[in-house]
Structure formats: C-alpha cells, structure tokens
Design a protein around this motif. Structure first.
Motif, short mmCIF file in Angstrom:
data_model
loop_
_atom_site.label_atom_id
_atom_site.label_comp_id
_atom_site.label_asym_id
_atom_site.label_seq_id
_atom_site.Cartn_x
_atom_site.Cartn_y
_atom_site.Cartn_z
N UNK A 112 34.14 -98.96 -20.49
CA UNK A 112 33.73 -99.39 -19.15
C UNK A 112 34.49 -100.65 -18.76
N UNK A 113 34.76 -100.76 -17.46
CA UNK A 113 35.47 -101.93 -16.95
C UNK A 113 34.89 -102.30 -15.59
N UNK A 114 34.64 -103.59 -15.40
CA UNK A 114 34.19 -104.10 -14.10
C UNK A 114 35.37 -104.80 -13.45
N UNK A 115 35.66 -104.45 -12.21
CA UNK A 115 36.77 -105.06 -11.48
C UNK A 115 36.20 -105.71 -10.23
N UNK A 116 36.33 -107.04 -10.16
CA UNK A 116 35.86 -107.80 -8.99
C UNK A 116 37.04 -108.16 -8.12
N UNK A 117 36.87 -108.12 -6.82
CA UNK A 117 37.95 -108.48 -5.90
C UNK A 117 38.23 -109.97 -6.08
N UNK A 118 39.49 -110.35 -6.01
CA UNK A 118 39.88 -111.74 -6.16
C UNK A 118 40.47 -112.00 -7.54
N UNK A 119 40.36 -113.24 -7.99
CA UNK A 119 40.96 -113.67 -9.26
C UNK A 119 39.85 -113.99 -10.26
N UNK A 120 39.99 -113.45 -11.47
CA UNK A 120 39.02 -113.68 -12.54
C UNK A 120 39.78 -113.89 -13.85
N UNK A 121 39.18 -114.62 -14.75
CA UNK A 121 39.70 -114.75 -16.11
C UNK A 121 38.76 -114.01 -17.03
N UNK A 122 39.35 -113.15 -17.87
CA UNK A 122 38.56 -112.39 -18.85
C UNK A 122 39.30 -112.41 -20.17
N UNK A 123 38.80 -113.18 -21.11
CA UNK A 123 39.46 -113.28 -22.40
C UNK A 123 40.87 -113.82 -22.24
N UNK A 124 41.84 -113.05 -22.72
CA UNK A 124 43.25 -113.45 -22.64
C UNK A 124 43.87 -113.19 -21.27
#
Length: 183
Positions: A112-124
């Motif tokens: 599963x993957x959540x994709x939010x509009x805009x800029x996000x940091x996730x782990x690396x």
C-alpha cells in the motif's frame, strides 16, 4: 566553445537537480478511484528483479582483478531497492481511493502507498506529487542516489497508463504499465 559547453552542462545539471513545478490543484475530471487490472498486451514486460541482480552478480564474478566489488554489490542492491519502492513495476492490480488532497493505492502484489499532493518527506525519499503543465499526474521521488518519476495519464474513461522512469547508479529503468478499470 568551452564556455558554451559549461553553460549547457550547468543548465542540464540545474534542471536535473531542481524540484519539479507541479500544481496541487486536482485537474477537472481526474479521478482514479476504483479497481484496475493490468493489460499485459499494452504494457512493457515486468523486469525479473532476481535475474537482473543475478546478472549483475555474474558480471562482478567474471571481471578479472580490477573491479569494485563494493560498487557492484551496491548496484545490485539498488536495483532490488527500485523494485521494492516502485511497486507499480510488479503490480497486476491496483485499488485506488482518491480524496481531495491525496490518494491511497493498494498494489497487488506490492503493498500500500499513500500519495499526498504537494511535497512530503518519507524515509529516504522526498516526494513531489501533483499535475504538470500537460495535465498529467506526476509522482516525483528523489533520494540521494535514486530519482523516480511516475506519470499517470487517463487514455480514456477506463484506461490508465503509468509511465515509470527511474535513474540510479545501479541501473536505469523505463517502462509503461497500462491498466483497465474493472467494473
């Protein structure tokens, strides 16, 4: 001539390292909610990750004396990492729930993957998600060593095409996956 080459090279490097300019406003009519099945006849073949990693390992073993074992091992690990972090590579089915500011995607197989509009940091990863000037939905994922771009395009009301382009020291990957909506 050298100055011109430096200017062009500098411009290319700047373009590669700059963040994408993506809109976070949902394009009219864009809704990927629903269940999608892979259309193998309109999709590139899924690379066999184990085979690619094995080939990299074999190349490393065949080289005589002068090779970078650590670099070769990193290259094969990078390719395995690409397959894990871009689950659309292996997915036969997608289940998508789209919301006003994001969407959740279940990849089968793949998680599963959540994709939010805009800029996000996730782990690396630093992830930019939104719409480009051509109206395509783009997920641009950057890490220190890997850059991936997924472009989602509705071909018609029941056909979703995802173009995946990954650039990494361990190998590059370009492929197209086409999914049809399951009623």
């Amino acid at each position: 001539m050298q100055a011109m080459i430096l200017v062009v090279t500098g411009s290319l490097l700047a373009a590669c390292s700059s963040a994408p300019n993506l809109s976070t406003h949902v394009q009219p009519g864009f809704n990927l909610s629903g269940n999608w099945a892979l259309d193998p006849s309109r999709s590139d073949l899924t690379p066999d990750t184990r085979r690619v990693v094995d080939e990299m390992d074999q190349r490393m073993l065949r080289r005589d004396g002068a090779f970078n074992t650590q670099g070769e091992l990193v290259d094969s690990a990078v390719f395995a990492f690409i397959a894990q972090d871009f689950p659309v590579l292996k997915a036969d089915r997608l289940s998508i729930e789209q919301h006003p500011d994001s969407m959740g995607i279940r990849y089968e197989p793949g998680g599963y993957r959540d994709v939010s509009w805009g800029v996000r940091s996730r782990g690396l990863w630093t992830i930019h998600a939104g719409w480009d000037d051509a109206g395509k939905f783009v997920v641009h994922s950057d890490s220190e060593d890997i850059r991936g771009v997924e472009r989602h395009l509705m071909i018609d009301a029941s056909t979703l095409q995802i173009e995946l382009r990954v650039r990494a020291d361990g190998g590059d990957l370009d492929l197209v996956r086409t999914f049809t909506k399951v009623r």
